[in-house]
Design an enzyme around this catalytic site. Structure first.
Site, mmCIF file in Angstrom:
data_model
loop_
_atom_site.group_PDB
_atom_site.id
_atom_site.type_symbol
_atom_site.label_atom_id
_atom_site.label_comp_id
_atom_site.label_asym_id
_atom_site.label_seq_id
_atom_site.Cartn_x
_atom_site.Cartn_y
_atom_site.Cartn_z
ATOM 1 N N SER A 218 -55.976 6.818 49.888
ATOM 2 C CA SER A 218 -54.956 5.668 48.468
ATOM 3 C C SER A 218 -55.334 4.849 49.274
ATOM 4 C CB SER A 218 -52.930 6.420 48.933
ATOM 5 O OG SER A 218 -52.343 5.738 48.360
ATOM 6 N N TYR A 231 -45.763 7.871 54.988
ATOM 7 C CA TYR A 231 -46.458 8.338 53.952
ATOM 8 C C TYR A 231 -48.031 7.880 54.097
ATOM 9 C CZ TYR A 231 -49.730 9.283 49.461
ATOM 10 O OH TYR A 231 -50.680 8.863 48.293
#
Ligand code: NAD
Ligand code: MG
Length: 326
Positions: A218, A231
């Protein structure tokens, strides 16, 4: 509104999508070059309507339905005969990779959480209708034994394994560390990091030289969103795991790379991935002025899976609309 109509509305270049729908499955193998398209206006830049589904959320129930390339991805045999396992392949970015791999000639095994069966059936129906083999293996990736069984089953039912995509993830936005429970932290780690470890460990002995592992990281791998502390920590770990494993596996001829998406319109975002009330802002601040669609990442997964990029390993490739992360 049907799924198809809804998806078509995502395109501003409606003629492109219209042609794809009209041509049906044969479009997947067409050879004509696609029209030059402005990336700013290729998909909607309208703010997404506020919406929330129970985790893990279904793609077919999102408004608008994300585009995973169902009507647009064209294959040209780049992965003919390959055998691929994709976690989280039922929806979003994983589904885009699955559609692209299949249209490039690969047989595909898809893992997903059992309650995502409707999304998994949608993608299986589409690709089986085009003559591809699609193996569905539902199960919970937070279970170590299931991770190992998943690899064994995918290898057995596909007759081999040469592409592995660790793409599943758990993401719940919380404004403060004080709101992140130990249970959430544990689940985020187990889904995003532990499962990748267990699956790689089981898969590597089965993979031959020339095989490829692709992990989905990400922009958070290097630039953590403040509401995504747990996360983002896992996404940082995925980047380092990718680079470290690539060093180990060079000697076995297995390449390991990472795709790093920016804001992409997928079920993860409507299942708690965004803070309440923030859906309308999602992706609006990218230089391209919109969120991305899963289909826009398919080419990266294909490029990292195929043999042509044989000197590319231990690297990360972004698709983030220009946010300047990876
Ligand atoms: P998605 O919801 O379509 O995919 C996530 C998938 O994870 C789900 O479909 C589900 O099958 C799987 N999953 C989660 N927990 C599981 C469990 N316990 N057992 C089995 N499967 C489980 O959303 P997506 O955005 O396409 O996510 C794919 C990847 O892209 C993730 O790694 C995510 O972190 C990454 N990513 C997404 C964005 C974005 O903006 N959407 C941005 C950066 C990175
Ligand atoms: Mg899903």
């Amino acid at each position: 509104m049907t799924d198809q109509t809804n998806r078509r509305d995502l395109f501003k270049g409606a003629a492109v999508a219209g042609a794809a729908v009209a041509a049906g499955p044969a479009f997947a193998q067409a050879t004509a070059a696609p029209a030059l398209t402005d990336p700013q206006s290729k998909y909607t830049s309208q703010p997404f309507p506020e919406q929330r589904q129970k985790w893990p959320a279904l793609q077919r129930e999102m408004k608008p339905v994300p585009d995973s390339g169902e009507a647009s991805y064209r294959g040209s045999g780049r992965l003919a005969g390959r055998k691929a396992l994709v976690t989280g392949g039922d929806s979003g970015i994983g589904r885009a990779a699955v559609i692209a791999f299949a249209r490039e000639g690969a047989d595909v095994a898809i893992n997903y959480y059992p309650s995502e069966e409707p999304d998994a059936q949608d993608v299986a129906r589409l690709l089986r209708g085009e003559g591809r083999k699609v193996v569905l293996i539902p199960g919970d990736l937070t279970d170590e034994k299931f991770c190992r069984d998943l690899v064994v089953r995918a290898n057995r039912e596909l007759g081999g394994l040469d592409i592995l995509v660790n793409n599943a993830a758990y993401q719940q936005s919380k404004a403060s560390i004080a709101e992140i429970t130990a249970e959430q932290f544990d689940r985020t780690m187990k889904t995003n990091v532990y499962a990748m470890f267990h699956i790689c460990k089981a898969a590597i002995p089965l993979m031959k030289p020339g095989s490829a592992i692709i992990n989905t990281g990400s922009v958070n791998s290097v630039n953590p969103g403040e509401e995504l502390l747990d996360y983002a920590t896992t996404k940082g770990a995925i980047l380092i795991f990718t680079k470290g494993l690539a060093k180990q596996l060079g000697k076995q001829g297995i390449r390991v790379n990472m795709v790093a998406p920016g804001p992409i319109w997928t079920p993860l975002q409507v299942a708690g991935g965004q803070l309440p009330g923030k859906m309308g802002e999602f992706g609006q601040d990218t230089p391209l002025g919109r969120a991305g669609q899963p289909a826009e990442l398919a080419g990266l997964y294909v490029a990292l899976a195929e043999g042509g990029n044989s000197f590319t390993t231990g690297s990360a490739f972004g698709a983030n609309g220009g946010t300047g992360a990876i």
